[in-house]
Design an enzyme around this catalytic site. Structure first.
Site: not given
Ligand code: E4P
Length: 218
Positions: A83
């Site tokens: 990522k």
């Molecule tokens: C996705 O890969 C992220 O880790 C995640 O969905 C972020 O979500 P949040 O905005 O609730 O922290």
């Protein structure tokens, strides 16, 4: 639409993956921090529980360091999806890693043009953050709609739309209607998808009636 868990909580992942409905897991540095575990250990454990792509995020912000971190993370398992943030260096790392055959999830996407670049960089997944746009009174779902429309204009794009920062079942319903390929959910939201008070009340009534018959099926 495939369901991923957005979690680094091993117990939660184990419990929910037992359903057989979870096709992958996404993590981020905040979720790893919350788990209280060392990143390589927690990612390896998640890979042993869930078959499918497991996103592990780099924490470096420069291309050379992102590549070094990606080299360490990809050693953990073939399931590891690197990522990277949607920055210039992140896109560059995405292009190199994708060309090398590594799956990349480009995260922190807040515009459709960012998503277009991630696709051009060969990303396996683009992660538009809808909840965080809603939080600042912007339309997160419209972003997913725009990305779907643009990607569908170019059939050669193979990047999967992974709806992220999902906060409640309504988001899940809407991204499914739009045609997101994957939705990643916190455990709480996944449970909200199947729990329904009318299901509970209905089951209770059925079992109460059944008990009066004195019958058993087995
Ligand atoms: C996705 O890969 C992220 O880790 C995640 O969905 C972020 O979500 P949040 O905005 O609730 O922290």
């Amino acid at each position: 639409m495939n369901f991923f868990l957005d979690s680094a909580d091993i117990r939660e992942i184990r419990d929910l993956a037992d359903s057989g409905l979870i096709s992958g897991v996404t993590t981020n540095p905040s979720l790893i921090t919350k788990s209280g575990q060392e990143i390589k250990k927690v990612i390896a454990e998640i890979c042993s529980i869930v078959e499918g792509p497991i996103s592990a995020e780099v924490t470096a912000t420069t291309y050379p360091e992102m590549m070094q971190e990606a080299a360490v993370l990809t050693q953990i398992s073939e399931q590891v999806t690197i990522k990277v943030p949607l920055t210039f260096d992140g896109l560059k790392a995405c292009k190199t890693l994708s060309d090398q055959g590594t799956m990349v999830n480009v995260t922190l996407c807040f515009s459709a043009t960012q998503a277009l670049l991630a696709a051009r960089a060969g990303a396996a997944f683009i992660s538009p953050f809808l909840g965080r746009l809603d939080d600042i009174s912007m339309d997160g779902l419209q972003l997913i709609r725009d990305i779907r429309l643009i990607y569908d204009n170019y059939p050669e794009i193979e990047t999967a739309i992974l709806a992220a920062s999902v906060r409640h079942p309504y988001h899940v319903l809407e991204v499914a209607k739009i045609g997101a390929d994957v939705v990643t959910l916190p455990g709480k939201t996944f449970r909200q998808l199947y729990n329904h008070p009318l299901t509970d009340q209905g089951l209770e009534a059925f079992l109460k009636d059944w008990k009066t018959t004195g019958q058993t099926i087995l």
